[in-house]
Write an enzyme that holds these catalytic residues in place. Structure first.
Site, mmCIF file in Angstrom:
data_model
loop_
_atom_site.group_PDB
_atom_site.id
_atom_site.type_symbol
_atom_site.label_atom_id
_atom_site.label_comp_id
_atom_site.label_asym_id
_atom_site.label_seq_id
_atom_site.Cartn_x
_atom_site.Cartn_y
_atom_site.Cartn_z
ATOM 1 N N CYS A 61 40.826 71.838 53.415
ATOM 2 C CA CYS A 61 41.659 72.786 54.162
ATOM 3 C C CYS A 61 43.032 72.206 54.453
ATOM 4 O O CYS A 61 43.170 71.039 54.764
ATOM 5 C CB CYS A 61 40.961 73.137 55.469
ATOM 6 N N CYS B 287 52.460 75.508 60.027
ATOM 7 C CA CYS B 287 51.904 74.307 60.666
ATOM 8 C C CYS B 287 52.444 73.065 59.951
ATOM 9 O O CYS B 287 52.355 72.978 58.721
ATOM 10 C CB CYS B 287 50.374 74.324 60.606
ATOM 11 N N CYS C 48 51.577 80.846 53.286
ATOM 12 C CA CYS C 48 51.187 81.145 54.675
ATOM 13 C C CYS C 48 52.430 81.126 55.545
ATOM 14 O O CYS C 48 53.320 80.312 55.335
ATOM 15 C CB CYS C 48 50.174 80.114 55.178
ATOM 16 N N CYS D 211 50.414 71.003 57.244
ATOM 17 C CA CYS D 211 49.694 71.748 56.213
ATOM 18 C C CYS D 211 50.592 72.009 55.007
ATOM 19 O O CYS D 211 51.682 72.574 55.144
ATOM 20 C CB CYS D 211 49.206 73.060 56.799
ATOM 21 N N GLU E 238 44.644 79.442 45.281
ATOM 22 C CA GLU E 238 43.563 78.557 44.869
ATOM 23 C C GLU E 238 42.280 78.904 45.596
ATOM 24 O O GLU E 238 42.302 79.475 46.682
ATOM 25 C CB GLU E 238 43.948 77.104 45.183
ATOM 26 N N CYS F 19 35.509 78.411 49.222
ATOM 27 C CA CYS F 19 36.653 78.481 50.141
ATOM 28 C C CYS F 19 37.689 79.388 49.476
ATOM 29 O O CYS F 19 38.169 79.072 48.382
ATOM 30 C CB CYS F 19 37.182 77.057 50.342
HETATM 31 S S1 SF4 Z 1 46.970 75.279 58.628
HETATM 32 FE FE1 SF4 Z 1 48.238 75.957 56.888
HETATM 33 S S2 SF4 Z 1 47.130 77.689 55.966
HETATM 34 FE FE2 SF4 Z 1 46.300 77.350 58.061
HETATM 35 S S3 SF4 Z 1 47.534 78.682 59.387
HETATM 36 FE FE3 SF4 Z 1 48.550 76.658 59.417
HETATM 37 S S4 SF4 Z 1 50.098 76.834 57.784
HETATM 38 FE FE4 SF4 Z 1 48.641 78.488 57.457
#
Ligand code: SF4
Length: 423
Positions: A403, A168, A164, A171, A144, A157
């Site tokens: 984000c 995290c 990823c 996220c 996206e 963005c």
């Molecule tokens: S916040 Fe999300 S996109 Fe950013 S590094 Fe951590 S897991 Fe990856």
């Protein structure tokens, strides 16, 4: 801890909503850290093996472009013409390229500018001033990008990876794991498609005057992915973005590369001689919490990441941004604002500013934004300590375009499956 008798030097009343005693943690709130074979937090640095996207003009250096044009049976100067069409007029349609010979034009253009992104969905909010695109890549992976108009600038963005690997817990993208690295051209194509849409009057109210000549002015690598885990392709994309003769001709200052703290890559970036804006997504000033909140902290600790950020400033002269998602009762405590200020001030003055941003909650999860007065107190403490701090807005919230929010839903997957790839 708050006390009933504030110390004598305290000039402001303690803010009653700052709940020093409440500490929510990912693990105690049901998050389980996945571990690798050695018992360390699971992180995916290497891209899983998948079919590579077709090689595109934007993946190549100017010399390589000429070589490829010749391979396809055309004289080398055609590379320059294609660059002009793609980077200045934002087109890959052979019908627009009447300066190329009609015979064999389609095959030639297809060979140099193969289709990379198929638009699956487009969601608009803020009266058309924010647009989220859902793209399907050649192998069906979904990514996206979010386009946002602000007074005096247009920011895109971009995603740098499908998924990823940094895991995290707050996220949405991190929860889906890493599908693969994106190519440089797949990153650039997000910008070109956005520029095309702007040129066609597709961003904001078309009746508004002054749209002519507009294009994306700022790029933030804060979509899907950890940009520095896909270092070589992200840097190739940045080079194309700033190249005035053979690329998009953007200002390096308008490009923000962010990371959760891959220290060796930050050092490498500082030595690139491209003065992009650098952002460190810190989210906690203490290792105890950051080890849970940002699993990559198990490799590089808070102080190492801050030292690398300071060294980036020393090398480039560019002020560093510290990103800090404010999460209710997790990392929004007043003492953490004080500790952050202390750690930043310990590394000198004038080299950094902090951007707290209220977390956008992941649907169905315990992760939620700090309350307004807690946010304000956090910002006030940093500013009072001499650290320039601005609360960032959460544009795109309504379309999950902020984000850490970019992840395809089940419905996106269904629509994507039904959308044929662009030919
Ligand atoms: S916040 Fe999300 S996109 Fe950013 S590094 Fe951590 S897991 Fe990856």
């Amino acid at each position: 801890m708050t006390s009933s008798r504030p110390p004598a030097r305290e000039t402001r009343p303690a803010t009653p909503r700052v709940r020093e005693a409440t500490q929510v943690r990912p693990t105690t709130e049901g998050w389980t850290q996945q571990k690798d074979a050695e018992g360390r937090p699971l992180l995916q640095f290497a891209s899983p093996k998948r079919g590579k996207p077709p090689v595109h003009l934007a993946d190549l250096t100017p010399a390589e472009r000429i070589a490829k044009v010749k391979e396809l049976g055309m004289p080398g100067f055609r590379a320059k013409q294609l660059e002009k069409h793609y980077f200045t007029h934002w087109t890959h349609d052979p019908a627009d390229m009447t300066d190329l010979p009609a015979a064999g034009r389609e095959e030639f253009v297809h060979g140099m500018l193969p289709p990379l992104l198929t638009e699956v969905r487009r969601l608009e909010t803020d009266r058309g001033d924010t647009i989220k695109f859902l793209w399907k890549l050649h192998d069906g992976a979904l990514v996206e990008s979010v386009l946002m108009r602000y007074p005096g600038r247009i920011t895109l963005c971009v995603s740098s990876q499908a998924g990823c690997g940094m895991n995290c817990p707050f996220c949405a993208t991190g929860q889906a794991g890493l599908t693969r690295n994106m190519s440089a051209a797949e990153i650039i194509e997000q910008v070109v498609r956005a520029n095309r849409l702007i040129a066609d009057g597709g961003l904001g109210d078309p009746r508004r005057v002054g749209h002519k000549g507009e294009r994306v002015t700022n790029i933030v690598f804060m979509g899907m992915g950890e940009p520095l885990a896909n270092y070589a392709r992200v840097m190739q994309a940045v080079r194309v973005m700033v190249d005035k003769e053979h690329g998009l001709g953007m200002s390096a200052r308008g490009i923000t590369v962010s990371t959760v703290g891959l220290v060796p890559a930050i050092t490498k970036l500082a030595n690139e001689d491209i003065p992009v804006t650098f952002a460190l997504s810190l989210h906690a000033p203490d290792d105890e919490l950051r080890d849970e909140l940002i699993p990559v902290n198990s490799r590089w600790k808070v102080d190492e990441a801050l030292d690398a950020a300071r060294a980036y400033f020393d090398k480039t002269g560019r002020r560093v941004s510290i990103e800090y998602a404010l999460i209710k009762d997790m990392n929004d405590h007043a003492w953490r604002a004080d500790l952050l200020a202390e750690k930043l001030n310990a590394r000198g003055r004038g080299w950094v500013h902090v951007n707290p941003i209220p977390l956008n909650p992941t649907p169905g999860s315990i992760w939620t934004a700090s309350e307004r007065d807690v946010q304000d107190e956090f910002v006030r403490r940093l500013n009072d300590a001499g650290i320039p701090t601005t609360l960032r807005d959460t544009r795109g919230k309504e379309i999950d375009g902020a984000c850490g929010q970019l992840v395809a839903t089940e419905d996106d997957e269904r629509v994507a499956a039904e959308t044929p790839l662009e030919a």
